[in-house]
Write a protein that holds these residues in place. Sequence first.
Motif, PDB file in Angstrom:
ATOM      1  N   THR A 259     -45.392 -20.012   4.413  1.00  0.00           N
ATOM      2  CA  THR A 259     -46.459 -21.006   4.213  1.00  0.00           C
ATOM      3  C   THR A 259     -47.396 -21.051   5.417  1.00  0.00           C
ATOM      4  O   THR A 259     -48.309 -20.237   5.523  1.00  0.00           O
ATOM      5  CB  THR A 259     -45.838 -22.393   3.944  1.00  0.00           C
ATOM      6  N   THR A 260     -47.171 -21.985   6.313  1.00  0.00           N
ATOM      7  CA  THR A 260     -48.111 -22.223   7.415  1.00  0.00           C
ATOM      8  C   THR A 260     -48.218 -21.055   8.373  1.00  0.00           C
ATOM      9  O   THR A 260     -49.263 -20.839   8.979  1.00  0.00           O
ATOM     10  CB  THR A 260     -47.698 -23.474   8.205  1.00  0.00           C
ATOM     11  N   HIS A 261     -47.130 -20.282   8.546  1.00  0.00           N
ATOM     12  CA  HIS A 261     -47.119 -19.231   9.561  1.00  0.00           C
ATOM     13  C   HIS A 261     -47.573 -17.868   9.044  1.00  0.00           C
ATOM     14  O   HIS A 261     -47.354 -16.853   9.701  1.00  0.00           O
ATOM     15  CB  HIS A 261     -45.724 -19.113  10.176  1.00  0.00           C
ATOM     16  N   ARG A 262     -48.199 -17.839   7.906  1.00  0.00           N
ATOM     17  CA  ARG A 262     -48.828 -16.580   7.483  1.00  0.00           C
ATOM     18  C   ARG A 262     -50.105 -16.326   8.277  1.00  0.00           C
ATOM     19  O   ARG A 262     -50.576 -15.187   8.368  1.00  0.00           O
ATOM     20  CB  ARG A 262     -49.115 -16.596   5.976  1.00  0.00           C
ATOM     21  N   ALA A 263     -50.668 -17.374   8.848  1.00  0.00           N
ATOM     22  CA  ALA A 263     -51.831 -17.222   9.717  1.00  0.00           C
ATOM     23  C   ALA A 263     -51.419 -16.479  10.987  1.00  0.00           C
ATOM     24  O   ALA A 263     -50.313 -16.666  11.507  1.00  0.00           O
ATOM     25  CB  ALA A 263     -52.409 -18.585  10.072  1.00  0.00           C
ATOM     26  N   HIS A 264     -52.326 -15.622  11.491  1.00  0.00           N
ATOM     27  CA  HIS A 264     -51.988 -14.757  12.624  1.00  0.00           C
ATOM     28  C   HIS A 264     -51.500 -15.538  13.839  1.00  0.00           C
ATOM     29  O   HIS A 264     -50.478 -15.192  14.432  1.00  0.00           O
ATOM     30  CB  HIS A 264     -53.209 -13.912  13.011  1.00  0.00           C
ATOM     31  N   ARG A 265     -52.230 -16.593  14.220  1.00  0.00           N
ATOM     32  CA  ARG A 265     -51.905 -17.290  15.465  1.00  0.00           C
ATOM     33  C   ARG A 265     -50.505 -17.885  15.415  1.00  0.00           C
ATOM     34  O   ARG A 265     -49.702 -17.709  16.335  1.00  0.00           O
ATOM     35  CB  ARG A 265     -52.932 -18.390  15.733  1.00  0.00           C
ATOM     36  N   ARG A 266     -50.183 -18.567  14.338  1.00  0.00           N
ATOM     37  CA  ARG A 266     -48.870 -19.200  14.233  1.00  0.00           C
ATOM     38  C   ARG A 266     -47.760 -18.156  14.073  1.00  0.00           C
ATOM     39  O   ARG A 266     -46.666 -18.330  14.605  1.00  0.00           O
ATOM     40  CB  ARG A 266     -48.853 -20.180  13.065  1.00  0.00           C
ATOM     41  N   ARG A 267     -48.042 -17.099  13.344  1.00  0.00           N
ATOM     42  CA  ARG A 267     -47.027 -16.072  13.140  1.00  0.00           C
ATOM     43  C   ARG A 267     -46.684 -15.376  14.460  1.00  0.00           C
ATOM     44  O   ARG A 267     -45.505 -15.171  14.780  1.00  0.00           O
ATOM     45  CB  ARG A 267     -47.494 -15.044  12.111  1.00  0.00           C
ATOM     46  N   PHE A 268     -47.714 -15.026  15.230  1.00  0.00           N
ATOM     47  CA  PHE A 268     -47.456 -14.359  16.505  1.00  0.00           C
ATOM     48  C   PHE A 268     -46.776 -15.302  17.491  1.00  0.00           C
ATOM     49  O   PHE A 268     -45.924 -14.869  18.277  1.00  0.00           O
ATOM     50  CB  PHE A 268     -48.753 -13.817  17.088  1.00  0.00           C
ATOM     51  N   THR A 269     -47.142 -16.580  17.475  1.00  0.00           N
ATOM     52  CA  THR A 269     -46.480 -17.540  18.360  1.00  0.00           C
ATOM     53  C   THR A 269     -45.001 -17.635  18.034  1.00  0.00           C
ATOM     54  O   THR A 269     -44.144 -17.648  18.931  1.00  0.00           O
ATOM     55  CB  THR A 269     -47.138 -18.930  18.219  1.00  0.00           C
ATOM     56  N   TRP A 270     -44.661 -17.681  16.752  1.00  0.00           N
ATOM     57  CA  TRP A 270     -43.267 -17.754  16.328  1.00  0.00           C
ATOM     58  C   TRP A 270     -42.525 -16.471  16.699  1.00  0.00           C
ATOM     59  O   TRP A 270     -41.432 -16.516  17.273  1.00  0.00           O
ATOM     60  CB  TRP A 270     -43.208 -17.983  14.810  1.00  0.00           C
ATOM     61  N   ALA A 271     -43.118 -15.332  16.386  1.00  0.00           N
ATOM     62  CA  ALA A 271     -42.453 -14.047  16.636  1.00  0.00           C
ATOM     63  C   ALA A 271     -42.278 -13.783  18.127  1.00  0.00           C
ATOM     64  O   ALA A 271     -41.193 -13.394  18.588  1.00  0.00           O
ATOM     65  CB  ALA A 271     -43.253 -12.917  15.985  1.00  0.00           C
ATOM     66  N   TYR A 272     -43.341 -13.976  18.909  1.00  0.00           N
ATOM     67  CA  TYR A 272     -43.272 -13.713  20.344  1.00  0.00           C
ATOM     68  C   TYR A 272     -42.428 -14.759  21.070  1.00  0.00           C
ATOM     69  O   TYR A 272     -41.766 -14.448  22.073  1.00  0.00           O
ATOM     70  CB  TYR A 272     -44.663 -13.675  20.944  1.00  0.00           C
ATOM     71  N   GLY A 273     -42.463 -16.003  20.595  1.00  0.00           N
ATOM     72  CA  GLY A 273     -41.680 -17.053  21.241  1.00  0.00           C
ATOM     73  C   GLY A 273     -40.193 -16.796  21.195  1.00  0.00           C
ATOM     74  O   GLY A 273     -39.436 -17.285  22.051  1.00  0.00           O
ATOM     75  N   HIS A 274     -39.755 -16.004  20.228  1.00  0.00           N
ATOM     76  CA  HIS A 274     -38.333 -15.701  20.128  1.00  0.00           C
ATOM     77  C   HIS A 274     -37.836 -14.816  21.269  1.00  0.00           C
ATOM     78  O   HIS A 274     -36.609 -14.673  21.437  1.00  0.00           O
ATOM     79  CB  HIS A 274     -38.034 -15.044  18.771  1.00  0.00           C
ATOM     80  N   TYR A 275     -38.733 -14.242  22.034  1.00  0.00           N
ATOM     81  CA  TYR A 275     -38.285 -13.521  23.233  1.00  0.00           C
ATOM     82  C   TYR A 275     -37.483 -14.455  24.128  1.00  0.00           C
ATOM     83  O   TYR A 275     -36.393 -14.092  24.612  1.00  0.00           O
ATOM     84  CB  TYR A 275     -39.483 -12.954  23.995  1.00  0.00           C
ATOM     85  N   LEU A 276     -38.007 -15.665  24.355  1.00  0.00           N
ATOM     86  CA  LEU A 276     -37.300 -16.625  25.202  1.00  0.00           C
ATOM     87  C   LEU A 276     -36.049 -17.159  24.524  1.00  0.00           C
ATOM     88  O   LEU A 276     -35.056 -17.450  25.200  1.00  0.00           O
ATOM     89  CB  LEU A 276     -38.238 -17.778  25.577  1.00  0.00           C
ATOM     90  N   VAL A 277     -36.077 -17.293  23.202  1.00  0.00           N
ATOM     91  CA  VAL A 277     -34.879 -17.723  22.481  1.00  0.00           C
ATOM     92  C   VAL A 277     -33.755 -16.714  22.696  1.00  0.00           C
ATOM     93  O   VAL A 277     -32.635 -17.064  23.085  1.00  0.00           O
ATOM     94  CB  VAL A 277     -35.176 -17.892  20.974  1.00  0.00           C
ATOM     95  N   PHE A 278     -34.054 -15.446  22.451  1.00  0.00           N
ATOM     96  CA  PHE A 278     -33.035 -14.400  22.567  1.00  0.00           C
ATOM     97  C   PHE A 278     -32.613 -14.185  24.019  1.00  0.00           C
ATOM     98  O   PHE A 278     -31.412 -14.045  24.318  1.00  0.00           O
ATOM     99  CB  PHE A 278     -33.561 -13.088  21.988  1.00  0.00           C
ATOM    100  N   ALA A 279     -33.586 -14.131  24.926  1.00  0.00           N
ATOM    101  CA  ALA A 279     -33.263 -13.864  26.334  1.00  0.00           C
ATOM    102  C   ALA A 279     -32.443 -14.997  26.941  1.00  0.00           C
ATOM    103  O   ALA A 279     -31.485 -14.750  27.683  1.00  0.00           O
ATOM    104  CB  ALA A 279     -34.546 -13.650  27.130  1.00  0.00           C
ATOM    105  N   SER A 280     -32.794 -16.234  26.640  1.00  0.00           N
ATOM    106  CA  SER A 280     -32.052 -17.364  27.204  1.00  0.00           C
ATOM    107  C   SER A 280     -30.640 -17.445  26.652  1.00  0.00           C
ATOM    108  O   SER A 280     -29.693 -17.759  27.380  1.00  0.00           O
ATOM    109  CB  SER A 280     -32.799 -18.674  26.941  1.00  0.00           C
ATOM    110  N   ALA A 281     -30.473 -17.143  25.352  1.00  0.00           N
ATOM    111  CA  ALA A 281     -29.122 -17.141  24.782  1.00  0.00           C
ATOM    112  C   ALA A 281     -28.266 -16.064  25.446  1.00  0.00           C
ATOM    113  O   ALA A 281     -27.082 -16.280  25.730  1.00  0.00           O
ATOM    114  CB  ALA A 281     -29.192 -16.928  23.277  1.00  0.00           C
ATOM    115  N   THR A 282     -28.860 -14.900  25.700  1.00  0.00           N
ATOM    116  CA  THR A 282     -28.133 -13.830  26.389  1.00  0.00           C
ATOM    117  C   THR A 282     -27.798 -14.225  27.821  1.00  0.00           C
ATOM    118  O   THR A 282     -26.684 -14.000  28.309  1.00  0.00           O
ATOM    119  CB  THR A 282     -28.966 -12.543  26.384  1.00  0.00           C
ATOM    120  N   ALA A 283     -28.765 -14.822  28.497  1.00  0.00           N
ATOM    121  CA  ALA A 283     -28.561 -15.203  29.901  1.00  0.00           C
ATOM    122  C   ALA A 283     -27.523 -16.306  30.048  1.00  0.00           C
ATOM    123  O   ALA A 283     -26.868 -16.402  31.098  1.00  0.00           O
ATOM    124  CB  ALA A 283     -29.888 -15.650  30.509  1.00  0.00           C
ATOM    125  N   SER A 284     -27.350 -17.139  29.022  1.00  0.00           N
ATOM    126  CA  SER A 284     -26.354 -18.208  29.126  1.00  0.00           C
ATOM    127  C   SER A 284     -24.946 -17.624  29.270  1.00  0.00           C
ATOM    128  O   SER A 284     -24.109 -18.159  30.008  1.00  0.00           O
ATOM    129  CB  SER A 284     -26.431 -19.127  27.910  1.00  0.00           C
TER     130      SER A 284
END
Length: 384
Positions: A259-284
């Motif tokens: 729905t809302t994240h088909r727009a480029h800006r929101r989609r890229f924010t969600w996709a790129y933001g997961h770098y910190l999600v994945f990296a922080s979970a690994t670093a924990s």
Amino acid sequence: MTGRDPGEPHRTATSLELLFDLCFVIAVAQASHSLNTAVTAGDYTGGCLRFALVFFTIWWAWMNFTWFASAYDPDDVPYRLTVLLQITGSLVLAAGVPRAFEDGDLRVITLGYMMLRVTLAALWLRAARSDRRRRRTALRFATGVTACQVGWVGLLFVPAPVRLPGIIVMIAAEVAVPVWAQSAGMTPWHPHHIAERYELFTLIVLGESVAAATTAVRDALDRHHSAWALYALAAGGLLMVFAMWWLYFARPAHTLLATTHRAHRRRFTWAYGHYLVFASATASGAGMAAYAQLVTRRTDVSALAAGAAVTVPVAIFLITVWAVHVRPHRRRGLGRFLFPACAVAVLAAACSPAPALVAGLLLAALVVVVTVTDRPGRAARVEG
């Protein structure tokens, strides 16, 4: 390779994608172990910077293939062989992680990364030949990926003082390629498939945290040191991982992507933001391993630094999950403040005698509050 239907029913991850993820587990484990080694040696800044770079190469290669496979996956022999070459590249990359951390030697990790990226460029060229509607997008991807690989190889020959600025430039160039390419047209990615792929990688990094912490606690118990502190670390680590899983999966990602994240800006924010999600979970996981070594007196790191190694990654996980994954669902009410407030409290837990246990209890409390406050919304959706 003309593109898959983005509305295809019952689209799930393939066995080849699961094998791809399984081999990336090795690279994630190497990055976590190397970060733990750097922290216990007191190399906080250098270790974190090297971890950020190494994990970027792992995450970026994984993410780019994931979005490509969501749009183009003919599952024929040439495609399978190309993906198997990518998997080989991920193993070479994993083999180069210790050298990158210990000696700053980027040759092996660059070789593995090149294998991953050059084969992806070949897949984009194949898509450009087959999918006439999106040929311009596919050619931009192939061009951008190839140009970046030339840049990474060139960094191996520059003097050491200018290597870090060069790496920053190359990361910026890599991140810009999908934005530039998809400005010419969107690829036919599948919302449910992308959501599932990200969820699977979340499970991978959380599993790596469990594995790292379990190994560290086991080794410490074998040496019969500070049993109470180790039990508190183990209990807190489990609570943290369970709560991190609960909080991430509390809201379905595919509803945003469809729905809302088909727009480029929101989609890229969600996709790129997961770098910190994945990296922080690994670093924990690396942080819990470092704290276990403090308990057994196998490191000279201060208690505050070891506690921060546990709590800082968890706080980053909370803030990032809230910003890119939870907040788009909950725009009003108490939910706007719960995650940031808990993240601050988790950071303060570094000063406590049992930082992992305190952080775990704080996250468990957050899970309870989020679950209770979500009930009225769920009931309304069921009635509707």
